[in-house]
Design a protein around this motif. Structure first.
Motif, PDB file in Angstrom:
ATOM      1  N   THR A 122      44.236  54.189  92.639  1.00 37.88           N
ATOM      2  CA  THR A 122      43.003  55.206  92.637  1.00 37.88           C
ATOM      3  C   THR A 122      43.236  55.294  90.716  1.00 37.88           C
ATOM      4  O   THR A 122      42.040  55.475  90.498  1.00 37.88           O
ATOM      5  CB  THR A 122      43.780  56.823  93.613  1.00 37.88           C
TER       6      THR A 122
ATOM      7  N   THR B 181      46.920  59.234  97.702  1.00 34.12           N
ATOM      8  CA  THR B 181      45.379  59.080  98.202  1.00 34.12           C
ATOM      9  C   THR B 181      45.414  58.653 100.098  1.00 34.12           C
ATOM     10  O   THR B 181      46.267  59.064 101.221  1.00 34.12           O
ATOM     11  CB  THR B 181      44.078  57.609  98.179  1.00 34.12           C
TER      12      THR B 181
ATOM     13  N   ASP C 169      38.875  53.606  97.921  1.00 40.84           N
ATOM     14  CA  ASP C 169      40.073  53.643  97.225  1.00 40.84           C
ATOM     15  C   ASP C 169      40.142  53.594  98.923  1.00 40.84           C
ATOM     16  O   ASP C 169      40.039  55.338  99.101  1.00 40.84           O
ATOM     17  CB  ASP C 169      40.443  54.064  96.410  1.00 40.84           C
TER      18      ASP C 169
HETATM   19 MG   LIG Z   1      45.769  56.410  95.540  1.00 35.41          MG
END
Ligand SMILES: [Mg+2]
Ligand SMILES: Nc1nc2c(ncn2[C@@H]2O[C@H](COP(=O)(O)OP(=O)(O)OP(=O)(O)O)[C@@H](O)[C@H]2O)c(=O)[nH]1
Lengths: 208, 1058
Positions: free
Chosen positions: A22, A40, A63
């Protein structure tokens, strides 16, 4: 003048949790590093316009969550990728060790047309941190066995080498798209039979 | 002229691009020419339908259409090179010849005029005969014909030399170099012979043997003409024989049969998705009285799916020569799925199941009866996959994935909610075709149906009733009516009959739709509580006053009111600490103050006990981490310095954190160590070689240093750990390592004496069973800190299988309960026995937890400082107690709001355990997520038909993955903290008040809140993911909650009125 399709390159970033996927994506797209990113969950993407050899293309960078258990989600996001970015943390040996699995898993789930030549790029992130656990040499060795995968050492924090790495990613993705998507051949690929559904319709074979 | 001018004006800036583009056009032609030439060499001929021919034609088409002066030529409407061909036919003999041929073919079927050759495939084709629809015209028809006729390069030559007339100045054809290159490139392919003779190896590299046999049998024996005409064949035949006749003659019938049967197999134009023999169908013919067995197949072509059923008599070939098979051609069934709207399934536990296809006109096709063995389900799932991405089944066959039990899976291909009903059941699936979306009209004049009709029914109604537009859909009705009418019949009569038909068909369609809706409704009725509870005087939620009323002398009995008030109005913040434990099921309604205090006490005790257990393990894990780190660095330096072989131990435990592979080397070295330790068990051990790996390369005397280091490090951390050996006791219980646990938030007074007892038992066992288990004996002694002995984690081996007491202590991962704390296990804080496996697993989880805790809500004030440690403790305790589940990303997010509210670790832990009972199913391996997605789909269909239809414009929507995080974390990431609190309590209360699937309605409410944005921007899958990710923490939670409650009520009313 035939209109030219807008080119969209889909890039998927993979690697173990907390290696900095990220952070890398945000460093590249927004040119900033933040300590506030959360782990994430699910998937997110950012887009960025890049110019490669005078052509403007849009990079869609995906991502996903790093924990292996969430890979089952991947199918939806991996599909149609033009390039896969593998990331590990140069200070964490385990993140390097798992690269093979990430790569294999991607190939299985994304099932690109030509898995042998599908472009991957390897990033060794957190270049700014000490002590290092994985040397550049070792990473390069790994890359050599994988079709000479390009390797970059980056730091999402300082931003070093991030731009260069993503430019290479974009180039690879573009090359990939040009080689497989034949713009003029819209004839669909033959769909091979799966092993279970053989067209064995003859009456003398058994009924089930 | 205008176009020339405007083009040249910016051609300067574009020239580089232009050149690049032309270069690529030519390169593609080159590539395709090479392909075709190669094919001709390796296969000795090129088939007309070979993919490479199509590609070549496509490439040529692209070259020819670039820079075409459409405006000047009057071609601006068509964008077609076909029109160009017809235009130059006057001047160019070759073009004339091809132009005639094109017209001929198009005249065979006027409905298939290919004025634009390139899109002929995508146009819906008109069906004259239901059982044998025509195949679409090949793409790039004229180029194809010109190529086969060896005229293509000449025609292009003509175009190149007359380019200024037809092309812009900077067109490829007008370019002095590229133009000539193009025509000369095509000289080669134009010299080839193209064939349409089928030979087996043409399309396949390896067709299955039985298929080859079958093909051969069929093509060699048949001589009776099939009952249907296939115009596409006429065109081909005329190419071969250059005859003008367009009727099927006897000589070609063999081809037809052969083609037909071959079409049942995988070929270049169609993929075979499903094939099953002995499927029973009762053909709708007078002379058939019994269902006949036949071969059912599902084919996929670029234009759609086709279901074929062929009587076994035809499939079995022509061995019984005496019999005339021609009649069977009449029975064969061929259904284009485009025509089908509903699939009725009759599931039968005895037989295999029956499928009835219902057309958009409401007419049913003959029932298809499957033999036993899950073939119907197999067929349906092939159908479902085949429909993607343009269409799909609705409701989806998703419960397949939800089904936990593999044996019952097969029986339950259908919505999970119906699991409660009997196995034998009818279902109606709708086939949804997204490509029809654009025809959608909002209002339907013929009938006022509140719920919208399925797209296709509406399309039909509109196109027929409004005009004479030659939409294929309307034509299909007209044609069936008009041909019977004498030309002079009164128009009024025709109109009347049409109207009647339309209405009756619409009715049937509507009926089928209603049945389908009822299936969906049944499916949805489980989502809401049937009893409707109203929210009068509840909008304020639980206020201080209300709570005083409800909580009489510390006892809360009116739980219904608590739930109701919470659901409709939330809870005053300061009361949450008190009320949440009730909502989560930790406190029982009706309990007294004392009872709850007691429970709190027990909870705390249990929590602290559990914590001391894992803290001990953490110490070992930390130790190992340090070693690993040291090894990795050692390796790195040795690698860079000399490149010499890295010692074996260094690789130890560089375990693959994600994928958990086992390094076999370690086991070997460990078992050696075990033998040593085994011997040493008998004498007092002060130093042990095998205890700590880094010992191996240092002198005995230096051993203390690393340990001290580690102690320092640990002291810096949250839980300080001081280790030493108590010599006195160790005389008889040698090898004991004493760990002191001194956490910031709790102090564990460890029972030294208890530990000794346990230890002694273990010692006895250790002597007997020795195998691969780490024994660490922890006890407390701070005063002996300066003692000379370092930590001695020794590898002692105990055979787990033979030692039940150890087994139980190692595998106590059950749910936390107060009772659990009472049992003293050797694996507890008193020191214990840990298997390598356990250490590894917990270590892995520990690292994951830490990574996520560090990243959890750092921007929220509560977690700015030390509270993150509390979060970590709660998380680790949960994972320690649930090692089989392990830590999964997202769990931290679920703990955080609880911790913020309670600010108490043990209460947070207890409530989190309750919360996880529901939430765990959302995580990978659980099946709730798939069910949520499927339910969302159905809900949207019922509650927002317009959005539903719109969504299908983007097949990708079906994934609903943009809801993933919403469901996984109960919207925690979508909202700011105060809103999370309210939303969570409403979700918990909703279970009792309105719906135990309230999250679905929240999700729906979120979508509805932004529906106009979503719809007007035509957002697709990716857009919507991005949109909601960007909208995170910016929603108006109060409004969303209100809407969600309304949606629940709406569905409740809908089901009530069923
Ligand atoms: Mg991440
Ligand atoms: N020093 C340093 N820290 C970094 C760097 N990149 C990321 N980090 C930190 O490493 C942690 C993890 O980064 P993320 O970007 O969230 O990792 P991720 O790969 O997205 O993790 P998941 O979302 O869990 O898969 C964060 O605390 C970052 O601040 C870097 O280049 N240098």
């Amino acid at each position: 003048m035939a209109s030219r399709k807008k080119i969209l390159l889909k890039v998927v970033i993979l690697g173990e949790s907390s290696v900095g996927k990220t952070s890398l994506m945000n460093q590249y797209v927004n040119r900033k590093f933040s300590n506030q990113y959360k782990a994430t969950i699910g998937a997110d993407f950012l887009t960025k316009e890049v110019t490669i050899d005078d052509r403007t293309v849009t990079m869609q960078i995906w991502d996903t969550a790093g924990q292996e258990r969430f890979q089952s989600l991947g199918v939806a996001f991996y599909r149609g990728a033009d390039c896969c970015v593998l990331v590990f943390d140069v200070t964490a040996p385990s993140t390097f060790k798992s690269l093979d699995s990430w790569r294999d898993e991607f190939l299985i789930q994304a099932s690109p047309r030509d898995p042998e030549n599908f472009p991957f790029v390897l990033l060794g992130n957190k270049d700014d941190l000490e002590p290092r656990a994985i040397s550049a040499k070792r990473a390069q060795q790994w890359c050599q066995n994988k079709n000479n995968m390009p390797y970059f050492e980056t730091s999402a924090k300082s931003g070093s080498n991030v731009e260069q790495a993503f430019l290479a990613i974009a180039k690879n993705a573009l090359a990939q798209q040009n080689s497989t998507v034949d713009l003029y051949n819209e004839f669909p690929d033959q769909i091979k039979l799966t092993n279970t559904q053989k067209p064995s319709g003859s009456g003398d074979s058994c009924s089930c | 002229m205008i176009s020339v001018f405007s083009l040249s004006s910016f051609s300067l800036s574009m020239s580089a691009d232009e050149k690049d583009y032309k270069e690529r056009l030519i390169a593609t032609v080159k590539k395709e020419v090479k392909q075709v030439m190669e094919e001709s060499v390796t296969r000795k001929f090129v088939h007309e339908e070979s993919g490479s021919v199509t590609s070549l034609c496509g490439a040529v088409e692209n070259c020819l259409s670039q820079g075409l002066r459409r405006r000047a030529l009057g071609l601006f409407k068509t964008s077609s090179t076909t029109a160009l061909l017809h235009k130059i036919a006057k001047h160019c003999a070759e073009a004339d010849r091809i132009s005639k041929k094109v017209q001929e073919i198009e005249n065979v079927d006027p409905n298939r005029r290919s004025s634009s050759s390139s899109d002929s495939v995508t146009k819906p084709t008109l069906k004259k005969n239901l059982s044998f629809p025509t195949s679409p015209l090949p793409r790039y028809l004229w180029i194809r014909l010109a190529l086969f006729d060896k005229q293509l390069s000449k025609i292009i030559d003509y175009l190149v030399s007359n380019a200024p007339k037809y092309y812009d100045k900077d067109a490829l054809v007008a370019d002095p170099d590229y133009g000539t290159i193009l025509s000369s490139l095509l000289v080669g392919p134009c010299a080839l012979d193209y064939s349409r003779t089928k030979s087996v190896e043409q399309f396949w590299t390896d067709p299955p043997a039985d298929e080859l046999v079958q093909r051969h049998r069929i093509s060699s024996g048949h001589s009776t003409p099939p009952s249907v005409r296939r115009p596409i064949l006429n065109f081909r035949r005329s190419l071969n024989t250059s005859s003008e006749d367009t009727f099927v003659s006897r000589s070609t019938t063999q081809h037809l049969a052969k083609d037909y049967v071959e079409s049942l197999h995988q070929n270049s134009r169609a993929a075979l998705l499903f094939g099953k023999n002995n499927v029973l169908v009762m053909p709708a013919k007078d002379d058939v009285t019994e269902p006949m067995p036949g071969y059912l197949s599902l084919h996929q072509t670029p234009s759609g799916l086709t279901i074929k059923w062929t009587p076994n008599q035809l499939m079995n070939g022509f061995t019984e020569e005496s019999q005339d098979k021609s009649i069977y051609w009449d029975y064969a069934l061929q259904v284009r799925l485009d025509d089908i709207v509903y699939v009725h399934c009759h599931q039968d536990s005895e037989a295999g199941g029956t499928i009835i296809l219902v057309g958009q006109d409401g007419v049913q096709r003959p029932p298809i009866r499957f033999p036993k063995g899950g073939h119907m389900l197999a067929f349906l799932s092939c159908l479902e996959t085949g429909l993607l991405p343009r269409g799909r089944l609705d409701p989806p066959l998703w419960s397949q994935r939800c089904g936990a039990n593999s044996t019952t899976k097969r029986r339950r291909p259908l919505p999970a909610l119906s699991e409660t009903e009997e196995a034998t059941k009818d279902y109606v699936f709708r086939i949804i075709d997204n490509s029809d979306h654009k025809h959608l009209l909002k209002r339907n004049d013929l009938m006022d149906i509140k719920a919208s009709l399925p797209t296709k029914v509406r399309v039909q109604l509109c196109s027929t009733s409004t005009s004479s537009e030659s939409s294929s859909k309307s034509l299909s009705i007209d044609q069936q009516i008009v041909p019977d009418s004498p030309p002079n019949v009164c128009i009024q009569a025709v109109c009347d009959s049409m109207k009647k038909q339309i209405i009756s068909r619409a009715f049937y369609g509507w009926l089928a739709y209603c049945r389908h809706l009822s299936t969906v409704r049944t499916h949805l009725s489980g989502l809401v509580n049937s009893k409707i509870i109203h929210g009068e005087n509840a909008s304020q939620g639980i206020t201080l006053e209300k709570w005083q009323e409800l909580c009489v002398n510390g006892v809360v009995t009116d739980y219904a009111e608590v739930y109701r008030l919470t659901y409709f109005g939330g809870i005053f913040h300061d009361l949450r600490v008190e009320i949440w434990p009730y909502l989560l099921g930790h406190y029982k309604f009706g309990s007294t103050n004392e009872q709850r205090k007691e429970l709190d006490e027990e909870t705390k005790q249990a929590y602290e006990n559990t914590m001391s257990e894992w803290l001990a393990v953490e110490a070992i894990v930390r130790q190992r981490d340090k070693e690993d780190q040291a090894h990795a660095i050692a390796k790195l330096s040795s690698e860079s310095m000399s490149g010499e072989q890295v010692p074996n131990e260094i690789q130890r435990d560089l375990s693959n954190e994600v994928f958990e592979d086992i390094v076999t080397d370690d086991e070997e070295s460990e078992s050696e160590d075990e033998k040593e330790s085994n011997q040493r068990n008998k004498k007092p051990r002060k130093t042990k070689q095998n205890t700590i790996k880094y010992d191996s390369d240092t002198e005995d005397g230096e051993k203390q240093e690393p340990v001290d280091q580690s102690n320092e490090e640990l002291n810096n951390g949250h839980s300080a750990e001081k280790c030493d050996v108590q010599d006195n006791e160790n005389e008889n219980i040698d090898g004991t390592v004493n760990n002191c646990l001194d956490g910031e938030n709790l102090t564990c007074e460890l029972q030294i004496h208890g530990s000794i007892d346990v230890e002694i038992d273990n010692r006895e066992e250790l002597k007997d069973f020795i195998h691969n288990v780490i024994v660490t004996n922890a006890s407390v002694d701070i005063s002996n800190l300066e003692n000379e002995c370092p930590i001695r984690n020794h590898l002692d081996a105990v055979t787990e299988e033979n030692n039940s007491s150890l087994d139980t202590c190692i595998e106590t991962h059950g749910l936390a309960s107060p009772a659990r704390s009472a049992c003293v296990s050797p694996a507890s804080s008193n020191g214990g026995v840990y298997s390598q496996e356990l250490l590894k697993t917990f270590g892995l989880n520990l690292h994951r937890i830490e990574k996520d805790v560090q990243r959890c809500d750092r921007n929220y004030w509560y977690f700015a400082g030390e509270n993150l440690d509390k979060l970590r403790n709660v998380m680790c305790t949960y994972v320690w107690e649930h090692l089989d589940i392990g830590y999964m990303q997202g769990m931290c997010d679920l703990v955080a709001p609880l911790l913020v509210t309670f600010d108490d670790e043990s209460l947070t832990y207890a409530c989190f355990c309750h919360l996880m009972e529901r939430m765990i199913e959302n995580f990978p391996n659980g099946n709730a997520m798939d069910c949520h997605f499927a339910n969302m789909r159905s809900l949207i269909q019922i509650l927002d038909a317009e959005m539903y239809e719109q969504m299908h414009a983007h097949g990708d929507y079906t994934h609903f993955y943009f809801c993933y995080r919403w469901f996984l974390l109960d919207f925690k990431r979508e909202l700011v903290y105060p809103d999370v609190f309210t939303t969570w309590e409403v979700i918990w209360a909703a279970q009792q008040v309105a719906s135990s699937h309230f999250v679905l309605f929240l999700a729906l409410a979120l979508l509805e809140t932004y529906r106009d944005i979503i719809l007007s921007n035509g957002m697709d899958f990716t857009d919507i993911i991005k949109f909601f990710n960007e909208m995170a923490e910016r929603h108006d939670a109060a409004a969303v909650l209100k809407l969600a409650r309304e949606l629940v009520l709406q569905l409740q009313l809908l089901i009530e009125n069923k």
